[in-house]
Scaffold this active site. Structure first.
Site, PDB file in Angstrom:
ATOM      1  N   ARG A 199      63.773 -16.506  46.455  1.00  0.00           N
ATOM      2  CA  ARG A 199      63.161 -17.456  45.508  1.00  0.00           C
ATOM      3  C   ARG A 199      62.783 -18.760  46.187  1.00  0.00           C
ATOM      4  O   ARG A 199      61.832 -19.430  45.798  1.00  0.00           O
ATOM      5  CB  ARG A 199      64.150 -17.788  44.367  1.00  0.00           C
ATOM      6  N   SER A 200      63.551 -19.149  47.195  1.00  0.00           N
ATOM      7  CA  SER A 200      63.349 -20.464  47.822  1.00  0.00           C
ATOM      8  C   SER A 200      62.573 -20.400  49.130  1.00  0.00           C
ATOM      9  O   SER A 200      62.273 -21.450  49.711  1.00  0.00           O
ATOM     10  CB  SER A 200      64.706 -21.121  48.106  1.00  0.00           C
ATOM     11  N   VAL A 245      75.931 -27.830  47.220  1.00  0.00           N
ATOM     12  CA  VAL A 245      76.720 -28.042  48.439  1.00  0.00           C
ATOM     13  C   VAL A 245      75.789 -28.092  49.657  1.00  0.00           C
ATOM     14  O   VAL A 245      75.969 -28.917  50.558  1.00  0.00           O
ATOM     15  CB  VAL A 245      77.792 -26.939  48.609  1.00  0.00           C
ATOM     16  N   GLN A 276      87.499 -31.101  35.692  1.00  0.00           N
ATOM     17  CA  GLN A 276      86.526 -30.716  36.708  1.00  0.00           C
ATOM     18  C   GLN A 276      85.084 -30.952  36.270  1.00  0.00           C
ATOM     19  O   GLN A 276      84.672 -30.581  35.169  1.00  0.00           O
ATOM     20  CB  GLN A 276      86.739 -29.235  37.086  1.00  0.00           C
ATOM     21  N   THR A 280      69.567 -24.751  49.635  1.00  0.00           N
ATOM     22  CA  THR A 280      68.910 -25.369  48.476  1.00  0.00           C
ATOM     23  C   THR A 280      69.898 -25.716  47.355  1.00  0.00           C
ATOM     24  O   THR A 280      69.491 -26.244  46.324  1.00  0.00           O
ATOM     25  CB  THR A 280      67.845 -24.409  47.902  1.00  0.00           C
ATOM     26  N   GLY A 281      71.170 -25.403  47.554  1.00  0.00           N
ATOM     27  CA  GLY A 281      72.148 -25.610  46.482  1.00  0.00           C
ATOM     28  C   GLY A 281      72.774 -26.995  46.515  1.00  0.00           C
ATOM     29  O   GLY A 281      72.450 -27.831  47.366  1.00  0.00           O
ATOM     30  N   CYS A 303      88.042 -26.472  45.883  1.00  0.00           N
ATOM     31  CA  CYS A 303      87.886 -27.932  45.788  1.00  0.00           C
ATOM     32  C   CYS A 303      89.030 -28.595  45.015  1.00  0.00           C
ATOM     33  O   CYS A 303      89.451 -29.712  45.356  1.00  0.00           O
ATOM     34  CB  CYS A 303      86.530 -28.278  45.182  1.00  0.00           C
ATOM     35  N   HIS A 360      85.858 -34.268  40.811  1.00  0.00           N
ATOM     36  CA  HIS A 360      86.962 -33.727  40.022  1.00  0.00           C
ATOM     37  C   HIS A 360      88.109 -34.750  39.967  1.00  0.00           C
ATOM     38  O   HIS A 360      88.353 -35.469  40.939  1.00  0.00           O
ATOM     39  CB  HIS A 360      87.521 -32.454  40.674  1.00  0.00           C
ATOM     40  N   GLY A 384      80.774 -28.799  40.043  1.00  0.00           N
ATOM     41  CA  GLY A 384      81.606 -27.786  40.692  1.00  0.00           C
ATOM     42  C   GLY A 384      81.039 -26.396  40.517  1.00  0.00           C
ATOM     43  O   GLY A 384      81.359 -25.475  41.272  1.00  0.00           O
ATOM     44  N   GLN A 404      84.076 -33.462  44.775  1.00  0.00           N
ATOM     45  CA  GLN A 404      84.311 -32.073  45.182  1.00  0.00           C
ATOM     46  C   GLN A 404      83.134 -31.486  45.945  1.00  0.00           C
ATOM     47  O   GLN A 404      83.283 -30.484  46.630  1.00  0.00           O
ATOM     48  CB  GLN A 404      84.700 -31.215  43.971  1.00  0.00           C
TER      49      GLN A 404
HETATM   50  N1  LIG Z   1      79.757 -27.054  43.830  1.00  0.00           N
HETATM   51  C1  LIG Z   1      80.952 -27.353  44.326  1.00  0.00           C
HETATM   52  O1  LIG Z   1      81.511 -28.409  44.054  1.00  0.00           O
HETATM   53  C2  LIG Z   1      81.643 -26.409  45.257  1.00  0.00           C
HETATM   54  C3  LIG Z   1      82.834 -26.804  45.836  1.00  0.00           C
HETATM   55  C4  LIG Z   1      83.495 -25.935  46.698  1.00  0.00           C
HETATM   56  C5  LIG Z   1      82.951 -24.716  46.957  1.00  0.00           C
HETATM   57  N2  LIG Z   1      81.770 -24.346  46.367  1.00  0.00           N
HETATM   58  C6  LIG Z   1      81.222 -23.036  46.680  1.00  0.00           C
HETATM   59  O2  LIG Z   1      80.008 -23.220  47.386  1.00  0.00           O
HETATM   60  C7  LIG Z   1      79.115 -22.157  47.045  1.00  0.00           C
HETATM   61  C8  LIG Z   1      77.790 -22.736  46.561  1.00  0.00           C
HETATM   62  O3  LIG Z   1      78.021 -23.616  45.512  1.00  0.00           O
HETATM   63  P1  LIG Z   1      76.908 -24.604  44.962  1.00  0.00           P
HETATM   64  O4  LIG Z   1      77.613 -25.454  44.005  1.00  0.00           O
HETATM   65  O5  LIG Z   1      76.129 -25.226  46.069  1.00  0.00           O
HETATM   66  O6  LIG Z   1      75.950 -23.584  44.154  1.00  0.00           O
HETATM   67  P2  LIG Z   1      74.388 -23.726  43.801  1.00  0.00           P
HETATM   68  O7  LIG Z   1      73.995 -25.149  43.630  1.00  0.00           O
HETATM   69  O8  LIG Z   1      74.175 -22.790  42.683  1.00  0.00           O
HETATM   70  O9  LIG Z   1      73.653 -23.162  45.102  1.00  0.00           O
HETATM   71  C9  LIG Z   1      73.745 -21.811  45.465  1.00  0.00           C
HETATM   72  C10 LIG Z   1      72.999 -21.592  46.761  1.00  0.00           C
HETATM   73  O10 LIG Z   1      73.134 -20.215  47.118  1.00  0.00           O
HETATM   74  C11 LIG Z   1      71.855 -19.665  47.347  1.00  0.00           C
HETATM   75  N3  LIG Z   1      71.777 -18.253  46.997  1.00  0.00           N
HETATM   76  C12 LIG Z   1      71.995 -17.686  45.781  1.00  0.00           C
HETATM   77  N4  LIG Z   1      71.740 -16.351  45.846  1.00  0.00           N
HETATM   78  C13 LIG Z   1      71.363 -16.102  47.122  1.00  0.00           C
HETATM   79  C14 LIG Z   1      70.949 -14.923  47.803  1.00  0.00           C
HETATM   80  N5  LIG Z   1      70.883 -13.734  47.190  1.00  0.00           N
HETATM   81  N6  LIG Z   1      70.623 -15.031  49.108  1.00  0.00           N
HETATM   82  C15 LIG Z   1      70.664 -16.229  49.738  1.00  0.00           C
HETATM   83  N7  LIG Z   1      71.050 -17.382  49.151  1.00  0.00           N
HETATM   84  C16 LIG Z   1      71.388 -17.304  47.847  1.00  0.00           C
HETATM   85  C17 LIG Z   1      70.940 -20.454  46.428  1.00  0.00           C
HETATM   86  O11 LIG Z   1      69.601 -20.284  46.867  1.00  0.00           O
HETATM   87  P3  LIG Z   1      68.375 -20.345  45.810  1.00  0.00           P
HETATM   88  O12 LIG Z   1      68.151 -21.809  45.566  1.00  0.00           O
HETATM   89  O13 LIG Z   1      67.267 -19.699  46.547  1.00  0.00           O
HETATM   90  O14 LIG Z   1      68.822 -19.606  44.594  1.00  0.00           O
HETATM   91  C18 LIG Z   1      71.495 -21.857  46.646  1.00  0.00           C
HETATM   92  O15 LIG Z   1      71.020 -22.400  47.858  1.00  0.00           O
HETATM   93  C19 LIG Z   1      79.862 -21.291  46.034  1.00  0.00           C
HETATM   94  O16 LIG Z   1      80.529 -20.265  46.746  1.00  0.00           O
HETATM   95  C20 LIG Z   1      80.856 -22.234  45.449  1.00  0.00           C
HETATM   96  O17 LIG Z   1      81.996 -21.584  44.933  1.00  0.00           O
HETATM   97  C21 LIG Z   1      81.110 -25.173  45.532  1.00  0.00           C
END
Ligand SMILES: NC(=O)c1ccc[n+]([C@@H]2O[C@H](COP(=O)([O-])OP(=O)(O)OC[C@H]3O[C@@H](n4cnc5c(N)ncnc54)[C@H](OP(=O)(O)O)[C@@H]3O)[C@@H](O)[C@H]2O)c1
Length: 343
Positions: A41-42, A16, A157, A13-14, A130, A244, A161, A319
């Site tokens: 939650r999801s 990425v 950035q 759901t996030g 990233c 980025h 991110g 990114q």
């Molecule tokens: N964003 C970027 O550009 C980027 C780039 C490289 C790496 N990353 C890495 O990728 C990861 C996710 O980033 P994001 O940007 O996608 O973050 P995000 O939009 O905040 O999404 C986080 C995801 O993790 C899930 N999650 C959180 N707590 C959880 C739990 N207790 N059990 C199961 N799932 C859980 C969330 O589910 P819910 O919706 O249910 O809360 C959501 O699907 C991080 O490690 C980040 O460092 C991100």
């Protein structure tokens, strides 16, 4: 098809997670069945994939029965807690967090640089930071031509991110600012709107570098397999929604010209040159958003180095794609080759 891999997305759901789904679809990645996992939650929400409605399930240690490939993008804590369970269940984990990146048993992969490392995994493969990916995709072919001794880079950035909630916070803080309303940030430590700030990861009081900067420095050495390369990084968050950008200056062992760099980068996989001095048109996050390549421009000799060993340039990359989902799917695309190579 029956033999196509069962794929689980942890963090479906996030920000990425959404790009994993779009990228698999766009690249025709073969998926036998898709499991969408997120927090409690999801659970029960739905996402669509290739015309199918997939119900999001709560992540538990039992989520991985029958899963072949587990794409993790739910943060380091979740990865540390659940990746071992996925591996025990027989899945190959590709993790986007920093949890395993510096583990000597875990390949840290950018397919354009070190695809051969796929053979070394013991169940977990790490996707690099990233900001590191954005710099290293163009620097690698230059490094192979004329070893880079030293890199200094500064990042610009995007809010995304830091995830989906951070993108929302940038939009809401901008709207509040335009409406003359007060805004209290909850994702970032400072307001993003019409502002920029030093990256929101923790600062090491001893070195003065924040975690993001330290990751780029360490990961560069691991990916390039070069412990001697000197890397200095300044990471800054800017009020950009997506993609980025980075100002990069590097110094090579031998003299190097901007024409040589342009020639190398014009043939480099994953790189697109955007370098129009006449129109003053160079890499921008709006152009990088939603596409796969790292855009590189402003390629010029560094006038502060009279020896002719240094070049400056500017890069921008999505990114959420090359810095996360696309790079991970490119790694996953290498997995069947590993099986064939081991047969
Ligand atoms: N964003 C970027 O550009 C980027 C780039 C490289 C790496 N990353 C890495 O990728 C990861 C996710 O980033 P994001 O940007 O996608 O973050 P995000 O939009 O905040 O999404 C986080 C995801 O993790 C899930 N999650 C959180 N707590 C959880 C739990 N207790 N059990 C199961 N799932 C859980 C969330 O589910 P819910 O919706 O249910 O809360 C959501 O699907 C991080 O490690 C980040 O460092 C991100």
């Amino acid at each position: 098809m029956k033999n196509d891999p069962v794929v689980a997305i942890v963090g479906a759901t996030g920000a990425v997670g959404a790009e994993f789904i779009a990228t698999m679809d766009r690249r025709g990645f073969r998926v036998g069945r898709l499991k969408a996992l997120a927090s409690a939650r999801s659970a029960g929400k739905t996402i669509s994939f290739r015309g199918q409605t997939i119900v999001v399930e709560e992540l538990t240690e039992r989520s991985f029965a029958g899963v072949d490939i587990a794409l993790f993008s739910a943060g380091g804590g979740i990865a540390r807690q659940f990746a071992p369970a996925a591996v025990r269940a027989g899945a190959v984990v590709i993790d986007n967090s920093s949890a395993f990146r510096m583990d000597p048993d875990v390949p840290l992969m950018i397919p354009e640089i070190n695809a051969r490392r796929i053979r070394e995994h013991k169940g977990i493969i790490a996707n690099p930071n990233c900001s590191a990916i954005t710099a290293l995709v163009p620097l690698w072919p230059i490094h192979r031509f004329n070893r880079i001794k030293r890199v200094i880079l500064s990042t610009y950035q995007a809010a995304s991110g830091a995830g989906a909630a951070a993108m929302q916070e940038l939009l809401e803080s901008t709207r509040a600012c335009l409406d003359g309303q007060p805004f209290q940030p909850t994702v970032f430590p400072h307001s993003c709107a019409f502002n920029l700030f030093s990256h929101n990861t923790a600062i090491d009081p001893a070195t003065g570098y924040n975690d993001e900067e330290t990751k780029v420095m360490r990961e560069t050495r691991k990916i390039f397999e070069d412990e001697r390369i000197a890397v200095g990084v300044t990471c800054v968050r800017v009020p950009v929604l997506r993609a980025h950008s980075e100002a990069i200056t590097f110094e090579c062992e031998r003299p190097i010209s901007e024409d040589e760099v342009r020639g190398i980068l014009s043939a480099a996989p994953g790189v697109k040159i955007v370098d129009d001095r006449v129109r003053n048109y160079f890499p921008m996050p709006v152009d990088a958003s939603g596409q796969d390549d790292v855009l590189v421009g402003r390629i010029r000799g560094d006038l502060s180095d009279a020896s002719g060993h240094s070049i400056s340039m500017f890069a921008a990359a999505d990114q959420l794609l090359k810095g996360a989902a696309l790079n991970a799917i490119q790694i996953a695309e290498l997995l069947p080759q590993r099986v064939m190579a081991m047969d």
